[in-house]
Design a protein around this motif. Structure first.
Motif, PDB file in Angstrom:
ATOM      1  N   PRO A  30     -37.275  26.012   2.114  1.00  0.00           N
ATOM      2  CA  PRO A  30     -36.494  26.508   0.547  1.00  0.00           C
ATOM      3  C   PRO A  30     -37.955  26.206  -0.832  1.00  0.00           C
ATOM      4  O   PRO A  30     -37.921  26.662  -1.346  1.00  0.00           O
ATOM      5  CB  PRO A  30     -35.713  25.941   0.474  1.00  0.00           C
ATOM      6  N   GLY A  31     -38.584  25.015  -0.708  1.00  0.00           N
ATOM      7  CA  GLY A  31     -39.320  24.134  -1.378  1.00  0.00           C
ATOM      8  C   GLY A  31     -40.687  25.229  -1.368  1.00  0.00           C
ATOM      9  O   GLY A  31     -41.031  25.509  -2.688  1.00  0.00           O
ATOM     10  N   SER A  32     -41.203  25.965  -0.444  1.00  0.00           N
ATOM     11  CA  SER A  32     -42.427  26.953  -0.917  1.00  0.00           C
ATOM     12  C   SER A  32     -42.146  28.085  -0.850  1.00  0.00           C
ATOM     13  O   SER A  32     -42.812  28.843  -1.068  1.00  0.00           O
ATOM     14  CB  SER A  32     -42.805  26.807   0.997  1.00  0.00           C
ATOM     15  N   LEU A  33     -40.767  28.751  -0.114  1.00  0.00           N
ATOM     16  CA  LEU A  33     -39.571  30.259  -0.813  1.00  0.00           C
ATOM     17  C   LEU A  33     -40.619  30.118  -2.586  1.00  0.00           C
ATOM     18  O   LEU A  33     -40.879  30.889  -3.074  1.00  0.00           O
ATOM     19  CB  LEU A  33     -39.009  29.990  -0.461  1.00  0.00           C
ATOM     20  N   GLU A  34     -39.694  29.020  -3.456  1.00  0.00           N
ATOM     21  CA  GLU A  34     -39.477  28.564  -4.520  1.00  0.00           C
ATOM     22  C   GLU A  34     -41.449  28.868  -5.238  1.00  0.00           C
ATOM     23  O   GLU A  34     -41.246  29.478  -6.395  1.00  0.00           O
ATOM     24  CB  GLU A  34     -39.053  26.839  -5.035  1.00  0.00           C
ATOM     25  N   GLY A  35     -41.608  28.104  -4.404  1.00  0.00           N
ATOM     26  CA  GLY A  35     -43.639  28.026  -5.053  1.00  0.00           C
ATOM     27  C   GLY A  35     -44.110  29.739  -4.770  1.00  0.00           C
ATOM     28  O   GLY A  35     -44.984  30.096  -6.192  1.00  0.00           O
ATOM     29  N   PHE A  36     -43.574  30.074  -3.859  1.00  0.00           N
ATOM     30  CA  PHE A  36     -43.994  32.335  -3.480  1.00  0.00           C
ATOM     31  C   PHE A  36     -43.697  32.836  -5.061  1.00  0.00           C
ATOM     32  O   PHE A  36     -44.395  33.340  -5.182  1.00  0.00           O
ATOM     33  CB  PHE A  36     -43.499  32.433  -2.177  1.00  0.00           C
ATOM     34  N   ALA A 145     -53.415  33.980   7.802  1.00  0.00           N
ATOM     35  CA  ALA A 145     -51.761  32.846   7.386  1.00  0.00           C
ATOM     36  C   ALA A 145     -51.073  32.130   8.094  1.00  0.00           C
ATOM     37  O   ALA A 145     -50.749  31.065   7.632  1.00  0.00           O
ATOM     38  CB  ALA A 145     -50.468  33.899   6.592  1.00  0.00           C
ATOM     39  N   LYS A 146     -50.633  32.026   9.303  1.00  0.00           N
ATOM     40  CA  LYS A 146     -50.788  31.094  10.131  1.00  0.00           C
ATOM     41  C   LYS A 146     -51.977  29.863  10.818  1.00  0.00           C
ATOM     42  O   LYS A 146     -51.019  28.334  10.418  1.00  0.00           O
ATOM     43  CB  LYS A 146     -50.565  31.402  11.566  1.00  0.00           C
ATOM     44  N   LYS A 147     -52.986  30.882  10.517  1.00  0.00           N
ATOM     45  CA  LYS A 147     -54.068  29.497  10.403  1.00  0.00           C
ATOM     46  C   LYS A 147     -53.921  27.776   8.995  1.00  0.00           C
ATOM     47  O   LYS A 147     -54.206  26.926   8.601  1.00  0.00           O
ATOM     48  CB  LYS A 147     -55.380  29.580  10.305  1.00  0.00           C
ATOM     49  N   GLN A 154     -49.615  25.609   2.197  1.00  0.00           N
ATOM     50  CA  GLN A 154     -49.192  26.054   1.513  1.00  0.00           C
ATOM     51  C   GLN A 154     -49.797  27.567   0.454  1.00  0.00           C
ATOM     52  O   GLN A 154     -49.227  28.928   0.449  1.00  0.00           O
ATOM     53  CB  GLN A 154     -47.774  25.547   1.195  1.00  0.00           C
ATOM     54  N   ARG A 155     -50.528  26.864  -0.378  1.00  0.00           N
ATOM     55  CA  ARG A 155     -50.616  28.317  -1.230  1.00  0.00           C
ATOM     56  C   ARG A 155     -51.421  29.233  -0.867  1.00  0.00           C
ATOM     57  O   ARG A 155     -51.938  30.320  -1.025  1.00  0.00           O
ATOM     58  CB  ARG A 155     -51.830  27.517  -2.623  1.00  0.00           C
ATOM     59  N   GLY A 156     -52.518  28.662   0.529  1.00  0.00           N
ATOM     60  CA  GLY A 156     -52.759  29.877   0.962  1.00  0.00           C
ATOM     61  C   GLY A 156     -52.722  31.106   1.750  1.00  0.00           C
ATOM     62  O   GLY A 156     -52.800  31.620   2.006  1.00  0.00           O
TER      63      GLY A 156
END
Length: 204
Positions: A30-36, A145-147, A154-156
């Motif tokens: 959820p945190g990374s989704l919000e950052g996206f 993306a997986k790398k 996360q931003r990459g």
């Protein structure tokens, strides 16, 4: 007013390769989704398969679409989304830029590398042709993306995922391939104006 009987128009919806992108999305918390969403708006909402009801509703709406006028025409009014409405829906700002024409904006690799968090050498080594179109295979971008995620970047990861959405979902051209026009649009970060009815035909 008698508008007469309207002939049904058949539309063929393209089959878009969504599953690999959906699998990437499942790796986000959820945190990374919000950052996206803060960086790229709600473009992930397009990475979904239409239900039968949604498909039927869209087919019905398209019966009222007028290609020459590029809007939906009804007996008493016409319907066309404004740029402000599209921007509000996507949560993406409208930038003060000229409209995009593929032949007029050629970003150098340093701009692409900066926007995607990938090294210039990686881009140079993996750029290829598919027919007459230059770009990158979706499988390559998914791997990168997986790398990024494995490296804790996360931003990459978000940047490469967003590029996949631009090239495969928002501005598709060749199946499972992200072409240079989609990359240029991603670098500009101004997708809203490309969804305007008067501009859609100018992207390609």
């Amino acid at each position: 007013m008698d508008i007469g009987r309207k002939r049904l128009v058949a539309y063929k919806f393209p089959v878009v390769c969504l599953e690999p992108i959906q699998q990437l999305m499942q790796l986000m918390d959820p945190g990374s989704l919000e950052g996206f969403r803060e960086d790229y708006g709600l473009i992930l909402s397009f990475v979904t398969v239409l239900s039968k009801d949604q498909h039927d509703a869209l087919f019905t709406l398209l019966q009222f679409y007028d290609p020459p006028l590029r809007c939906f025409t009804f007996p008493d009014y016409i319907l066309v989304p404004t740029l402000e409405e599209i921007a509000s829906f996507l949560r993406v700002p409208i930038r003060s830029q000229l409209l995009f024409y593929s032949s007029e904006f050629l970003p150098d690799l340093s701009m692409v590398a900066s926007a995607t968090y990938l090294e210039e050498s990686v881009w140079k080594a993996n750029m290829c042709q598919k027919g007459e179109v230059s770009g990158f295979h979706l499988s390559f971008l998914l791997g990168e993306a997986k790398k990024k995620l494995e490296d804790g970047n996360q931003r990459g990861f978000n940047a490469v995922l967003a590029l996949c959405v631009y090239g495969i979902v928002l501005f598709p051209n060749v199946a499972k391939f992200v072409d240079m026009d989609a990359i240029r649009l991603f670098v500009l970060r101004n997708p809203v104006v490309q969804f305007s009815p008067t501009q859609i035909r100018s992207v390609r």
